[in-house]
Design a protein around this motif. Structure first.
Motif, mmCIF file in Angstrom:
data_model
loop_
_atom_site.group_PDB
_atom_site.id
_atom_site.type_symbol
_atom_site.label_atom_id
_atom_site.label_comp_id
_atom_site.label_asym_id
_atom_site.label_seq_id
_atom_site.Cartn_x
_atom_site.Cartn_y
_atom_site.Cartn_z
ATOM 1 N N GLU A 248 -4.846 -4.763 -10.264
ATOM 2 C CA GLU A 248 -3.528 -4.496 -9.481
ATOM 3 C C GLU A 248 -4.179 -3.835 -8.207
ATOM 4 O OE1 GLU A 248 -0.816 -2.625 -12.911
ATOM 5 O OE2 GLU A 248 -2.420 -1.180 -12.102
ATOM 6 N N ALA A 249 -5.190 -3.282 -7.858
ATOM 7 C CA ALA A 249 -5.633 -2.855 -6.714
ATOM 8 C C ALA A 249 -5.967 -4.095 -5.997
ATOM 9 C CB ALA A 249 -6.870 -1.878 -6.737
ATOM 10 N N LYS A 250 -6.357 -5.222 -6.243
ATOM 11 C CA LYS A 250 -6.526 -6.172 -5.325
ATOM 12 C C LYS A 250 -5.319 -6.987 -5.062
ATOM 13 C CE LYS A 250 -8.778 -9.737 -3.522
ATOM 14 N NZ LYS A 250 -9.188 -9.387 -2.139
ATOM 15 N N VAL A 251 -4.232 -7.002 -5.774
ATOM 16 C CA VAL A 251 -3.090 -7.658 -5.608
ATOM 17 C C VAL A 251 -2.252 -6.933 -4.755
ATOM 18 C CG1 VAL A 251 -0.881 -8.406 -6.359
ATOM 19 C CG2 VAL A 251 -2.900 -8.849 -7.841
ATOM 20 N N GLY A 252 -2.355 -5.481 -4.802
ATOM 21 C CA GLY A 252 -1.472 -4.771 -3.868
ATOM 22 C C GLY A 252 0.077 -4.869 -4.435
ATOM 23 N N ASN A 253 0.783 -4.592 -3.619
ATOM 24 C CA ASN A 253 2.528 -4.704 -3.774
ATOM 25 C C ASN A 253 2.719 -6.208 -4.055
ATOM 26 O OD1 ASN A 253 5.006 -5.238 -3.788
ATOM 27 N ND2 ASN A 253 5.486 -3.435 -2.290
ATOM 28 N N PRO A 254 3.260 -6.620 -5.231
ATOM 29 C CA PRO A 254 3.413 -8.034 -5.883
ATOM 30 C C PRO A 254 4.618 -8.700 -4.760
ATOM 31 C CG PRO A 254 3.229 -6.586 -7.568
ATOM 32 C CD PRO A 254 3.307 -5.578 -6.346
ATOM 33 N N GLU A 255 5.474 -7.820 -4.065
ATOM 34 C CA GLU A 255 6.333 -8.249 -3.134
ATOM 35 C C GLU A 255 5.766 -8.977 -1.866
ATOM 36 O OE1 GLU A 255 9.417 -5.281 -2.557
ATOM 37 O OE2 GLU A 255 9.935 -5.344 -4.840
ATOM 38 N N TRP A 256 4.597 -8.638 -1.624
ATOM 39 C CA TRP A 256 3.953 -8.982 -0.223
ATOM 40 C C TRP A 256 2.933 -10.012 -0.441
ATOM 41 C CZ3 TRP A 256 2.762 -3.307 1.229
ATOM 42 C CH2 TRP A 256 3.939 -2.412 1.627
ATOM 43 N N VAL A 257 2.776 -10.449 -1.593
ATOM 44 C CA VAL A 257 1.826 -11.622 -1.961
ATOM 45 C C VAL A 257 2.515 -13.049 -1.367
ATOM 46 C CG1 VAL A 257 0.716 -12.945 -3.744
ATOM 47 C CG2 VAL A 257 0.960 -10.500 -4.163
ATOM 48 N N ILE B 64 -6.769 -13.700 -4.666
ATOM 49 C CA ILE B 64 -6.681 -13.212 -5.939
ATOM 50 C C ILE B 64 -6.948 -13.807 -7.095
ATOM 51 C CG2 ILE B 64 -4.335 -12.732 -7.615
ATOM 52 C CD1 ILE B 64 -2.579 -12.165 -4.988
ATOM 53 N N GLY B 65 -7.086 -15.249 -7.115
ATOM 54 C CA GLY B 65 -7.797 -15.977 -8.272
ATOM 55 C C GLY B 65 -9.355 -15.595 -8.284
ATOM 56 N N ASN B 66 -9.982 -15.608 -6.985
ATOM 57 C CA ASN B 66 -11.298 -15.237 -7.237
ATOM 58 C C ASN B 66 -11.443 -13.599 -7.610
ATOM 59 O OD1 ASN B 66 -11.883 -17.583 -5.818
ATOM 60 N ND2 ASN B 66 -12.144 -16.766 -3.703
ATOM 61 N N CYS C 17 -0.018 -11.362 -14.497
ATOM 62 C CA CYS C 17 0.467 -11.735 -13.122
ATOM 63 C C CYS C 17 2.069 -11.666 -13.446
ATOM 64 C CB CYS C 17 0.176 -12.844 -12.962
ATOM 65 S SG CYS C 17 -1.631 -13.169 -12.197
ATOM 66 N N LEU C 18 2.531 -12.196 -14.431
ATOM 67 C CA LEU C 18 3.920 -12.352 -14.987
ATOM 68 C C LEU C 18 4.556 -10.984 -14.823
ATOM 69 C CD1 LEU C 18 4.063 -15.091 -17.133
ATOM 70 C CD2 LEU C 18 4.749 -15.111 -14.793
ATOM 71 N N ASP C 19 3.748 -9.966 -15.602
ATOM 72 C CA ASP C 19 4.356 -8.570 -15.956
ATOM 73 C C ASP C 19 4.212 -7.791 -14.258
ATOM 74 O OD1 ASP C 19 4.874 -8.737 -18.464
ATOM 75 O OD2 ASP C 19 3.218 -7.967 -19.290
ATOM 76 N N MET C 20 3.288 -8.257 -13.761
ATOM 77 C CA MET C 20 3.336 -7.470 -12.313
ATOM 78 C C MET C 20 4.482 -7.929 -11.408
ATOM 79 S SD MET C 20 -0.865 -7.528 -11.655
ATOM 80 C CE MET C 20 -0.755 -7.088 -9.947
ATOM 81 N N GLY C 21 4.989 -9.198 -11.500
ATOM 82 C CA GLY C 21 5.968 -9.562 -10.804
ATOM 83 C C GLY C 21 5.819 -10.675 -9.836
ATOM 84 N N LEU C 22 4.552 -11.319 -10.103
ATOM 85 C CA LEU C 22 3.880 -12.552 -9.374
ATOM 86 C C LEU C 22 4.891 -13.504 -9.712
ATOM 87 C CD1 LEU C 22 0.215 -11.658 -9.355
ATOM 88 C CD2 LEU C 22 1.827 -11.282 -7.409
ATOM 89 N N GLY C 23 4.976 -14.556 -9.078
ATOM 90 C CA GLY C 23 5.720 -15.813 -9.140
ATOM 91 C C GLY C 23 5.021 -16.558 -10.134
ATOM 92 N N LEU C 24 5.579 -17.447 -10.776
ATOM 93 C CA LEU C 24 5.205 -18.297 -11.866
ATOM 94 C C LEU C 24 3.830 -19.211 -11.468
ATOM 95 C CD1 LEU C 24 5.079 -19.518 -14.832
ATOM 96 C CD2 LEU C 24 6.925 -21.185 -13.950
ATOM 97 N N GLU D 269 0.099 -19.203 -12.430
ATOM 98 C CA GLU D 269 -0.614 -20.379 -13.134
ATOM 99 C C GLU D 269 -1.936 -20.731 -12.160
ATOM 100 O OE1 GLU D 269 3.125 -23.050 -14.423
ATOM 101 O OE2 GLU D 269 2.847 -23.004 -12.188
ATOM 102 N N SER D 270 -1.862 -20.451 -10.929
ATOM 103 C CA SER D 270 -3.028 -20.528 -10.065
ATOM 104 C C SER D 270 -4.062 -19.568 -10.361
ATOM 105 C CB SER D 270 -2.679 -20.261 -8.638
ATOM 106 O OG SER D 270 -1.858 -21.410 -8.184
ATOM 107 N N VAL D 271 -3.838 -18.378 -10.739
ATOM 108 C CA VAL D 271 -4.745 -17.284 -11.125
ATOM 109 C C VAL D 271 -5.337 -17.809 -12.475
ATOM 110 C CG1 VAL D 271 -4.941 -14.990 -12.033
ATOM 111 C CG2 VAL D 271 -3.776 -15.307 -9.880
ATOM 112 N N MET D 272 -4.565 -18.293 -13.363
ATOM 113 C CA MET D 272 -5.009 -18.802 -14.797
ATOM 114 C C MET D 272 -6.107 -20.013 -14.564
ATOM 115 S SD MET D 272 -2.850 -20.107 -18.118
ATOM 116 C CE MET D 272 -2.098 -21.417 -17.182
#
Length: 183
Positions: free
Chosen positions: A119-128, A136-138, A162-169, A173-176
């Motif tokens: 979560e700290a790495k992602v920050g605000n998911p709206e700004w990703v 983020i994947g790394n 990622c889904l629960d945090m509000g990141l897009g599908l 998938e890229s993180v996975m």
């Protein structure tokens, strides 16, 4: 991390206490007894959760939408049960459904420290944006190594997070895919 747990009513908490959520048992008899004991409380819990629309929409999409599942065989997670001849209430009382029930109730099965660091790495998911996907994947891959996460389960658990945090599908998938590269 309780942040991702859904809030249960007293009745739902009581039903949950009657459910054996373990995926593995020490022997067949113990597993069969858990299966028989789980049938009624699981169905009652799901009926209650459904009536009050308590399960987040993204978790329902994870279960019902074929786009939220990758793999050799196409279809939703629910569709795979149906494809194997399991229909209706039998889907939800099947022992292999327990992993999905745990996700519905508690979110991703990652250690709290991993979730906090991610979560700290992602920050605000709206700004990703798309330029953030590789870092983020790394980070997810590095956390998998640092915490010695099971490489068979970690990709899917990061996908769920990622889904629960509000990141897009597509980001999820890229993180996975990134975590799947851990050797």
């Amino acid at each position: 991390m309780e942040k991702y747990h859904i809030k249960l009513t007293e009745e739902e908490t009581e039903l949950l206490s009657k459910i054996d959520l373990r995926s593995h048992h020490s022997n067949h008899e113990e597993g069969h007894a858990a299966y028989l004991g789980n049938r009624e409380p699981i169905l009652a819990l799901l009926t209650s959760l459904s009536a009050r629309r308590a399960v987040p929409e993204v978790r329902l999409s994870y279960w019902n939408d074929p786009n939220y599942r990758s793999g050799r065989i196409k279809g939703s997670r629910k569709g795979l049960f149906e494809r194997n001849g399991c229909t209706g209430a039998d889907i939800y009382t099947h022992p292999h459904f327990l992993v999905h029930l745990r996700y519905f109730l508690f979110g991703s099965e990652l250690p709290d420290d991993v979730i906090k660091a991610f979560e700290a790495k992602v920050g605000n998911p709206e700004w990703v944006s798309s330029s953030d996907i590789v870092p983020i994947g790394n980070a997810a891959r590095d956390l998998t190594r640092r915490y010695g996460l099971d490489i068979a389960d970690a990709p899917e658990e990061f996908f769920k997070l990622c889904l629960d945090m509000g990141l897009g599908l597509s980001t999820a998938e890229s993180v996975m895919r990134s975590v799947k590269q851990v050797r």
